[in-house]
Design an enzyme around this catalytic site. Structure first.
Site, PDB file in Angstrom:
ATOM      1  N   HIS A 133       0.835  -1.203   0.000  1.00  0.00           N
ATOM      2  CA  HIS A 133       0.000   0.000   0.000  1.00  0.00           C
ATOM      3  C   HIS A 133       0.865   1.247   0.000  1.00  0.00           C
ATOM      4  O   HIS A 133       1.874   1.297   0.696  1.00  0.00           O
ATOM      5  CB  HIS A 133      -0.893   0.040   1.253  1.00  0.00           C
ATOM      6  N   PRO A 134       0.435   2.250  -0.734  1.00  0.00           N
ATOM      7  CA  PRO A 134       1.111   3.557  -0.626  1.00  0.00           C
ATOM      8  C   PRO A 134       0.658   4.247   0.650  1.00  0.00           C
ATOM      9  O   PRO A 134      -0.379   3.905   1.212  1.00  0.00           O
ATOM     10  CB  PRO A 134       0.596   4.307  -1.853  1.00  0.00           C
ATOM     11  N   PHE A 181       0.490   3.713   8.144  1.00  0.00           N
ATOM     12  CA  PHE A 181      -0.894   3.889   8.588  1.00  0.00           C
ATOM     13  C   PHE A 181      -1.794   3.312   7.518  1.00  0.00           C
ATOM     14  O   PHE A 181      -1.730   3.700   6.354  1.00  0.00           O
ATOM     15  CB  PHE A 181      -1.188   5.379   8.793  1.00  0.00           C
ATOM     16  N   ALA A 187      -9.787   3.689   3.047  1.00  0.00           N
ATOM     17  CA  ALA A 187     -10.006   5.097   2.705  1.00  0.00           C
ATOM     18  C   ALA A 187     -11.268   5.338   1.896  1.00  0.00           C
ATOM     19  O   ALA A 187     -11.707   6.481   1.783  1.00  0.00           O
ATOM     20  CB  ALA A 187      -8.789   5.608   1.929  1.00  0.00           C
TER      21      ALA A 187
END
Length: 170
Positions: A67-68, A120, A124
């Site tokens: 994940h970015p 984190f 989203a």
């Protein structure tokens, strides 16, 4: 041909690659590829949940590396080419954020990663940048083990959304 038929018919390595687009845990993706053929989309989701419940901290951390960071749109295009479109859609709430909120996310992500040792992670989809920043700040107070479990739960939500996209998008 339906997407489910297509997924069921893929060679094992290709199926694993498709599942890795949904969740970056190799163990989970291998399990999903082995569990085929699925009789329905519901069976895919049930198996995905069950397999994720059988994973642990190493698998969770591996998945997080796929994940970015929230709000890091440039990294989406560069490092995460196979999931860039999905991640960009999921992080749509960041695109209209103020400079102050974006800076808060950047600073918060660095602090979070320094505290917990991983990025984190939040589902989203449907959240504004401000909401994500508030969640990041709130979760900074968690104990590391509890936070890792919360992040794993967020990964499960993301995986479900991505499986839905895999099985329904053209």
């Amino acid at each position: 041909m339906s997407k489910l038929t297509w997924l069921n018919g893929l060679p094992v390595e290709e199926a694993q690659a498709e599942f890795l687009r949904c969740c970056g845990s190799t163990r989970w993706a291998e399990g999903m590829a082995r569990a085929r053929p699925f009789v329905s989309q519901a069976a895919v989701y049930t198996e995905a949940d069950w397999l994720w419940s059988q994973t642990g901290p190493e698998d969770w951390r591996e998945a997080m590396t796929h994940h970015p960071r929230i709000g890091d749109i440039s990294k989406l295009r560069e490092k995460y080419k196979t999931t860039a479109t999905w991640s960009s859609q999921e992080q749509r709430g960041v695109q209209e954020a103020s400079e102050e909120v974006l800076q808060g996310l950047a600073d918060g992500n660095r602090e979070y990663e320094a505290r917990f040792g991983f990025i984190f992670l939040v589902c989203a989809t449907g959240k504004s940048a401000g909401e994500m920043l508030a969640l990041l700040r709130e979760r900074m107070n968690n104990e590391p083990e509890a936070e890792l479990r919360i992040a794993a739960g967020e990964q499960a939500k993301i995986t479900r959304i991505r499986l839905e996209k895999l099985l329904t998008s053209p």
